[in-house]
Write a protein that holds these residues in place. Structure first.
Motif, short mmCIF file in Angstrom:
data_model
loop_
_atom_site.label_atom_id
_atom_site.label_comp_id
_atom_site.label_asym_id
_atom_site.label_seq_id
_atom_site.Cartn_x
_atom_site.Cartn_y
_atom_site.Cartn_z
N ALA A 24 0.83 -1.21 0.00
CA ALA A 24 0.00 0.00 0.00
C ALA A 24 0.87 1.26 0.00
O ALA A 24 0.50 2.28 -0.59
CB ALA A 24 -0.93 -0.01 1.21
N ARG A 25 2.02 1.20 0.66
CA ARG A 25 2.94 2.35 0.65
C ARG A 25 3.50 2.55 -0.74
O ARG A 25 3.54 3.68 -1.24
CB ARG A 25 4.10 2.11 1.62
N ARG A 26 3.92 1.47 -1.37
CA ARG A 26 4.50 1.59 -2.72
C ARG A 26 3.46 2.08 -3.72
O ARG A 26 3.79 2.76 -4.69
CB ARG A 26 5.12 0.24 -3.15
N GLU A 27 2.20 1.74 -3.48
CA GLU A 27 1.12 2.19 -4.38
C GLU A 27 0.65 3.61 -4.06
O GLU A 27 -0.22 4.15 -4.74
CB GLU A 27 -0.07 1.23 -4.28
N GLY A 28 1.17 4.19 -2.98
CA GLY A 28 0.81 5.57 -2.63
C GLY A 28 -0.48 5.70 -1.84
O GLY A 28 -0.96 6.81 -1.61
N LEU A 29 -1.06 4.57 -1.38
CA LEU A 29 -2.29 4.63 -0.58
C LEU A 29 -1.98 5.05 0.85
O LEU A 29 -2.80 5.70 1.50
CB LEU A 29 -2.98 3.25 -0.57
N LEU A 30 -0.81 4.64 1.33
CA LEU A 30 -0.37 5.02 2.67
C LEU A 30 0.97 5.73 2.54
O LEU A 30 1.91 5.18 1.97
CB LEU A 30 -0.21 3.78 3.57
N ASP A 31 1.03 6.96 3.07
CA ASP A 31 2.28 7.73 3.08
C ASP A 31 2.83 7.66 4.51
O ASP A 31 2.41 8.44 5.36
CB ASP A 31 1.98 9.16 2.64
N ILE A 32 3.69 6.66 4.76
CA ILE A 32 4.19 6.43 6.12
C ILE A 32 5.62 6.94 6.23
O ILE A 32 6.47 6.57 5.43
CB ILE A 32 4.13 4.93 6.50
N ARG A 33 5.85 7.81 7.21
CA ARG A 33 7.20 8.36 7.41
C ARG A 33 7.65 8.11 8.85
O ARG A 33 6.92 8.40 9.78
CB ARG A 33 7.21 9.86 7.11
N ILE A 34 8.86 7.58 8.98
CA ILE A 34 9.42 7.24 10.29
C ILE A 34 10.43 8.32 10.69
O ILE A 34 11.28 8.69 9.88
CB ILE A 34 10.13 5.86 10.24
N HIS A 35 10.30 8.82 11.92
CA HIS A 35 11.20 9.88 12.41
C HIS A 35 11.95 9.41 13.65
O HIS A 35 11.35 8.82 14.54
CB HIS A 35 10.38 11.13 12.78
N ASP A 36 13.24 9.73 13.70
CA ASP A 36 14.05 9.41 14.87
C ASP A 36 13.97 10.56 15.87
O ASP A 36 14.41 11.68 15.58
CB ASP A 36 15.50 9.17 14.42
N TRP A 66 10.22 15.81 22.03
CA TRP A 66 8.90 15.44 21.50
C TRP A 66 8.20 16.64 20.88
O TRP A 66 7.61 16.55 19.79
CB TRP A 66 8.03 14.83 22.60
N ALA A 67 8.25 17.77 21.58
CA ALA A 67 7.56 18.96 21.07
C ALA A 67 8.19 19.41 19.75
O ALA A 67 7.47 19.76 18.81
CB ALA A 67 7.61 20.08 22.11
N LEU A 68 9.53 19.38 19.67
CA LEU A 68 10.19 19.79 18.43
C LEU A 68 9.82 18.85 17.28
O LEU A 68 9.50 19.29 16.17
CB LEU A 68 11.72 19.81 18.62
N ALA A 69 9.81 17.56 17.56
CA ALA A 69 9.47 16.57 16.53
C ALA A 69 8.03 16.76 16.07
O ALA A 69 7.74 16.82 14.87
CB ALA A 69 9.68 15.15 17.05
N LEU A 70 7.11 16.90 17.04
CA LEU A 70 5.68 16.96 16.71
C LEU A 70 5.31 18.28 16.04
O LEU A 70 4.50 18.29 15.11
CB LEU A 70 4.83 16.73 17.97
N GLU A 71 5.91 19.39 16.48
CA GLU A 71 5.51 20.65 15.82
C GLU A 71 6.09 20.72 14.42
O GLU A 71 5.48 21.28 13.52
CB GLU A 71 5.81 21.88 16.68
N GLY A 72 7.24 20.09 14.21
CA GLY A 72 7.80 20.00 12.86
C GLY A 72 6.88 19.22 11.93
O GLY A 72 6.63 19.63 10.80
N ILE A 73 6.36 18.11 12.42
CA ILE A 73 5.45 17.28 11.62
C ILE A 73 4.15 18.03 11.34
O ILE A 73 3.66 18.05 10.21
CB ILE A 73 5.18 15.93 12.33
N ALA A 74 3.59 18.66 12.38
CA ALA A 74 2.33 19.39 12.21
C ALA A 74 2.50 20.54 11.21
O ALA A 74 1.65 20.75 10.35
CB ALA A 74 1.85 19.91 13.56
N ALA A 75 3.61 21.28 11.31
CA ALA A 75 3.85 22.41 10.40
C ALA A 75 4.08 21.91 8.99
O ALA A 75 3.56 22.47 8.03
CB ALA A 75 5.05 23.22 10.88
N GLY A 76 4.83 20.84 8.83
CA GLY A 76 5.11 20.27 7.51
C GLY A 76 3.86 19.80 6.82
O GLY A 76 3.65 20.05 5.63
#
Ligand code: 6GU
Length: 254
Positions: A24-36, A66-76
């Motif tokens: 499903a990711r390769r087909e573009g149905l799910l856009d899954i991104r992993i963050h460290d 956590w706040a830096l990671a999450l606000e980056g994702i929300a803004a992006g």
């Protein structure tokens, strides 16, 4: 659907490249991104945890990374929203804010109904903490940007949220239209109607002295449907009586 996962063990999430979800990711149905999470630390040791105020065993995750990671994702993600969708959608519309999914043994149970509800979201962010948990203030802060949902897999303790995140992403992802090839297989499965699935059989019709129940070979679709319903009830009563006791709609008991 977009899914961001924040973790200190990105390699745990490699399983999401495999099988149905991987396809499903390769087909573009799910856009899954992993963050460290450690990418969002600012000290030399990339510290993500510290000792608990008030004492006690174990460590607590610090809120700042956590706040830096999450606000980056929300803004992006906000930048990804088309301009007209942003102006037309009311602030409280479903999917207006991303969902922050927090796997934790102290959350309410993650059930099929929760998976079905979350499958309608446009954007999920999964925060994988270690089980001693994340500083409580993070969740209060995050509620301004996200629809925060704590969820537990069951009454046992895992070392961290990663394995729970895998289970939840699979349960949610397979309900996204197009991910499961035959959508009918989503209807007749355990928990889709609050009951366990009926027993299933395939060829050969006789195997090591054991025969497939005669009704299934009859071709009588009405008889087959009522036999299967009965088997669902028998099975649920014997294996999971709690499901019958909990069911408030009780449509299958009528
Ligand atoms: Cl969601 N997280 C952790 N750490 N442990 C669990 C769980 C979740 N569900 C059951 N045990």
């Amino acid at each position: 659907m977009r899914i961001d996962v924040v973790t200190i063990f990105p390699e745990y999430l490699a399983a999401l490249e495999v099988s149905l979800i991987g396809k499903a990711r390769r087909e573009g149905l799910l856009d899954i991104r992993i963050h460290d999470l450690r990418e969002h630390t600012v000290d030399r040791h990339r510290t993500v945890d510290d000792t608990p105020y008030g004492g006690g065993a174990g460590m607590v995750m610090k809120p700042e990374p956590w706040a830096l990671a999450l606000e980056g994702i929300a803004a992006g993600a906000e930048q990804d929203v088309p301009a007209e969708a942003e102006t037309e959608a009311p602030a409280d519309a479903p999917g207006a804010r991303p969902v922050l999914l927090v796997p934790t043994p102290s959350g309410p149970l993650f059930r099929q109904s929760v998976a079905a509800e979350l499958a309608m979201a446009d954007h999920l962010v999964v925060a994988c903490g270690r089980y001693e948990g994340i500083d409580e203030r993070l969740f209060e802060w995050a509620a301004e940007l996200f629809d925060v949902r704590l969820v537990s897999l069951g009454d046992y303790v895992l070392n961290g949220g990663e394995v729970a995140a895998l289970a939840m992403i699979e349960a949610i992802g397979r309900l996204v239209p197009g991910v499961v090839g035959n959508p009918e297989s989503l209807v007749e499965e355990s928990h889709s109607d609050g009951l366990l699935e009926y027993p299933v059989y395939t060829k050969p019709s006789s195997w090591r002295g054991r025969d497939v129940p005669e009704v299934l070979l009859s071709g009588d679709h009405g008889r087959i449907a009522s036999w299967r319903r009965e088997q669902q009830l028998v099975r649920t009563r014997s294996r999971r009586p709690d499901l019958l006791a909990e069911d408030k709609t009780a449509s299958h008991l009528a």
